[in-house]
Motif scaffolding. Structure first.
Motif, PDB file in Angstrom:
ATOM      1  N   GLY A   1       0.811  -1.211   0.000  1.00 59.02           N
ATOM      2  CA  GLY A   1       0.000   0.000   0.000  1.00 59.02           C
ATOM      3  C   GLY A   1       0.845   1.261   0.000  1.00 59.02           C
ATOM      4  N   SER A   2       0.281   2.313   0.527  1.00 58.90           N
ATOM      5  CA  SER A   2       0.986   3.575   0.729  1.00 58.90           C
ATOM      6  C   SER A   2       0.146   4.392   1.704  1.00 58.90           C
ATOM      7  CB  SER A   2       1.173   4.345  -0.589  1.00 58.90           C
ATOM      8  OG  SER A   2      -0.033   4.978  -0.975  1.00 58.90           O
ATOM      9  N   ARG A   3       0.653   5.539   2.122  1.00 62.58           N
ATOM     10  CA  ARG A   3      -0.130   6.369   3.058  1.00 62.58           C
ATOM     11  C   ARG A   3      -1.431   6.846   2.414  1.00 62.58           C
ATOM     12  NH1 ARG A   3       3.957  11.626   2.570  1.00 62.58           N
ATOM     13  NH2 ARG A   3       4.745  10.818   0.624  1.00 62.58           N
ATOM     14  N   ARG A   4      -1.538   6.751   1.087  1.00 62.03           N
ATOM     15  CA  ARG A   4      -2.775   7.137   0.397  1.00 62.03           C
ATOM     16  C   ARG A   4      -3.963   6.291   0.869  1.00 62.03           C
ATOM     17  NH1 ARG A   4      -3.785   6.480  -6.079  1.00 62.03           N
ATOM     18  NH2 ARG A   4      -5.819   7.541  -6.168  1.00 62.03           N
ATOM     19  N   ILE A   5      -3.704   5.039   1.271  1.00 65.04           N
ATOM     20  CA  ILE A   5      -4.774   4.147   1.739  1.00 65.04           C
ATOM     21  C   ILE A   5      -5.519   4.747   2.930  1.00 65.04           C
ATOM     22  CG2 ILE A   5      -5.086   1.964   3.034  1.00 65.04           C
ATOM     23  CD1 ILE A   5      -5.008   1.454   0.099  1.00 65.04           C
TER      24      ILE A   5
ATOM     25  N   VAL B   1      -2.375  14.157  12.722  1.00 62.06           N
ATOM     26  CA  VAL B   1      -2.132  12.861  12.074  1.00 62.06           C
ATOM     27  C   VAL B   1      -0.767  12.868  11.391  1.00 62.06           C
ATOM     28  CG1 VAL B   1      -2.905  11.260  10.286  1.00 62.06           C
ATOM     29  CG2 VAL B   1      -4.585  12.413  11.731  1.00 62.06           C
ATOM     30  N   VAL B   2       0.011  11.812  11.655  1.00 60.62           N
ATOM     31  CA  VAL B   2       1.296  11.590  10.994  1.00 60.62           C
ATOM     32  C   VAL B   2       1.196  10.272  10.236  1.00 60.62           C
ATOM     33  CG1 VAL B   2       3.777  11.230  11.296  1.00 60.62           C
ATOM     34  CG2 VAL B   2       2.543  12.808  12.819  1.00 60.62           C
ATOM     35  N   SER B   3       1.420  10.307   8.936  1.00 65.62           N
ATOM     36  CA  SER B   3       1.422   9.084   8.130  1.00 65.62           C
ATOM     37  C   SER B   3       2.720   9.030   7.338  1.00 65.62           C
ATOM     38  CB  SER B   3       0.214   9.038   7.187  1.00 65.62           C
ATOM     39  OG  SER B   3       0.242  10.118   6.276  1.00 65.62           O
ATOM     40  N   TYR B   4       3.079   7.828   6.909  1.00 69.16           N
ATOM     41  CA  TYR B   4       4.325   7.673   6.163  1.00 69.16           C
ATOM     42  C   TYR B   4       4.205   6.487   5.229  1.00 69.16           C
ATOM     43  CZ  TYR B   4       5.726   3.641   9.064  1.00 69.16           C
ATOM     44  OH  TYR B   4       5.791   2.411   9.679  1.00 69.16           O
ATOM     45  N   ASP B   5       5.076   6.450   4.230  1.00 68.91           N
ATOM     46  CA  ASP B   5       5.174   5.302   3.338  1.00 68.91           C
ATOM     47  C   ASP B   5       6.212   4.335   3.894  1.00 68.91           C
ATOM     48  OD1 ASP B   5       3.345   6.338   1.503  1.00 68.91           O
ATOM     49  OD2 ASP B   5       4.902   7.364   0.348  1.00 68.91           O
ATOM     50  N   LEU B   6       5.831   3.066   4.050  1.00 72.07           N
ATOM     51  CA  LEU B   6       6.800   2.050   4.463  1.00 72.07           C
ATOM     52  C   LEU B   6       7.974   2.015   3.489  1.00 72.07           C
ATOM     53  CD1 LEU B   6       4.291   1.163   6.150  1.00 72.07           C
ATOM     54  CD2 LEU B   6       4.969  -1.207   5.710  1.00 72.07           C
ATOM     55  N   ARG B   7       9.103   1.525   3.949  1.00 76.83           N
ATOM     56  CA  ARG B   7      10.278   1.455   3.078  1.00 76.83           C
ATOM     57  C   ARG B   7       9.951   0.690   1.787  1.00 76.83           C
ATOM     58  NH1 ARG B   7      15.396  -0.897   5.242  1.00 76.83           N
ATOM     59  NH2 ARG B   7      15.056   0.668   6.857  1.00 76.83           N
ATOM     60  N   GLY B   8      10.356   1.278   0.672  1.00 76.10           N
ATOM     61  CA  GLY B   8      10.100   0.673  -0.626  1.00 76.10           C
ATOM     62  C   GLY B   8       8.704   0.908  -1.163  1.00 76.10           C
ATOM     63  N   HIS B   9       7.850   1.568  -0.400  1.00 68.40           N
ATOM     64  CA  HIS B   9       6.479   1.841  -0.805  1.00 68.40           C
ATOM     65  C   HIS B   9       6.313   3.342  -1.084  1.00 68.40           C
ATOM     66  CE1 HIS B   9       6.120  -1.982   1.332  1.00 68.40           C
ATOM     67  NE2 HIS B   9       4.919  -2.150   0.825  1.00 68.40           N
ATOM     68  N   GLY B  10       5.375   3.665  -1.961  1.00 69.10           N
ATOM     69  CA  GLY B  10       5.098   5.075  -2.225  1.00 69.10           C
ATOM     70  C   GLY B  10       6.362   5.823  -2.597  1.00 69.10           C
TER      71      GLY B  10
ATOM     72  N   ALA C   1       6.954  -1.749  -5.984  1.00 70.61           N
ATOM     73  CA  ALA C   1       7.879  -2.572  -6.780  1.00 70.61           C
ATOM     74  C   ALA C   1       7.657  -4.053  -6.486  1.00 70.61           C
ATOM     75  CB  ALA C   1       9.315  -2.187  -6.474  1.00 70.61           C
ATOM     76  N   PRO C   2       7.660  -4.913  -7.520  1.00 66.85           N
ATOM     77  CA  PRO C   2       7.413  -6.346  -7.318  1.00 66.85           C
ATOM     78  C   PRO C   2       8.338  -6.978  -6.286  1.00 66.85           C
ATOM     79  CG  PRO C   2       7.381  -5.819  -9.653  1.00 66.85           C
ATOM     80  CD  PRO C   2       7.829  -4.580  -8.948  1.00 66.85           C
ATOM     81  N   GLU C   3       9.632  -6.605  -6.312  1.00 69.44           N
ATOM     82  CA  GLU C   3      10.577  -7.208  -5.368  1.00 69.44           C
ATOM     83  C   GLU C   3      10.295  -6.788  -3.927  1.00 69.44           C
ATOM     84  OE1 GLU C   3      12.631  -3.550  -7.211  1.00 69.44           O
ATOM     85  OE2 GLU C   3      11.297  -5.191  -7.871  1.00 69.44           O
TER      86      GLU C   3
END
Length: 291
Positions: free
Chosen positions: A49-53, A68-77, A197-199
């Motif tokens: 996913g991403s913080r957009r969810i 509110v604090v949101s972030y993209d997990l590593r490798g996401h977004g 990314a697929p990986e």
């Protein structure tokens, strides 16, 4: 009781972790202010996913007066992957870094794999990390041993090709959601999943093998809430009930007919659980237990 965190200055920023990962972070100020001070809420999304969810949930929390604090997990977004790669330990450490950025003592909300990171962090908080409450959304503390075949499928070129086709991609991901999700939100779910990314997707699904946080969570004595979709085919509903029973001070909310992507499917229920948990943090009262 630990004092709630003070929100950092609103805006977009980057956090650089010890292994060189750059985490994309959003800080949003509340749209409404009541007489009661609301704790900062940190949102950790699920794998793929991403913080957009969190958009529908974020809107509701801001209107209820929560920073509110949101972030993209590593490798996401917009976030990168550092030297440590995509591992359970790295994702828990990333969340801890975001928590410190959010003042050190926020209420943490984790969806699916973001919930795994939140639970690992709560079990062993580390310096400067003192979450005041947890809300776990379609998540679990154990039994996430994805097979190598399943992990490879998440990174397979054919699967990624299909995800990039809107109609086909939405069909492939229908099993993730309940029947009530609006078509435009199904498309949001497809877009963020296809954009990972697929990986990274494959590595995420490998990262939870052998995870069992139940014993470590016995000492996590903070107000918590667990929400589970009754039709979740990704994280089985009974694992949510087990998680609520494992946490010493947790409320359990089953959502009949709901699937796995509860931030999009049932944002009102998620926001309400955050609000109730925040009230318990403020009052310093125990939870209602697990029915």
């Amino acid at each position: 009781m630990t004092a709630a965190a003070t929100a950092p200055v609103a805006g977009e920023t980057w956090l650089r972790t010890e292994d060189g990962t750059r985490l994309a972070v959003s800080v949003l100020a509340p749209l409404a202010r009541g007489s009661a001070r609301r704790p900062v809420v940190v949102l950790a999304h699920g794998w793929g996913g991403s913080r957009r969810i969190w958009g529908p949930v974020t809107d509701r929390l801001l209107r209820r007066g929560f920073p509110v604090v949101s972030y993209d997990l590593r490798g996401h977004g917009s976030s990168t992957v550092g030297a440590a790669g995509v591992t359970a330990a790295a994702m828990a450490a990333d969340l801890a870094a975001v928590v410190r950025h959010a003042g050190g003592a926020p209420l943490v909300v984790g969806h699916s794999g973001g919930g795994f990171a939140a639970l690992a962090m709560a079990a062993v908080p580390g310096p400067g990390v003192r979450p005041v409450g947890l809300v776990l959304v379609a998540s679990a503390a154990y039994d996430q041993d994805t097979t190598e075949k399943e992990a490879r499928m998440m990174g397979a070129p054919l699967f990624s090709w299909a995800l990039r086709r809107p109609g086909l991609g939405r069909t492939l991901l229908n099993q993730m959601t309940g029947t009530s999700l609006a078509p435009r939100l199904r498309e949001v779910n497809r877009q963020v999943f296809a954009g990972t990314a697929p990986e990274v997707r494959a590595a995420c699904f490998r990262s939870s093998r052998g995870m069992d946080l139940r014993a470590a969570l016995a000492g996590a004595r903070l107000p918590a809430a667990v929400l589970t979709g009754g039709a979740d085919r990704v994280v089985r509903p009974e694992l949510g009930r087990d998680l609520a029973a494992t946490l010493p001070d947790a409320e359990f909310t089953p959502l009949d007919g709901a699937g796995h992507v509860l931030p999009l499917e049932h944002p009102d229920a998620v926001a309400e659980s955050v609000t109730r948990t925040a009230a318990r943090v403020t009052a310093g009262t125990p939870g209602a237990g697990t029915p």
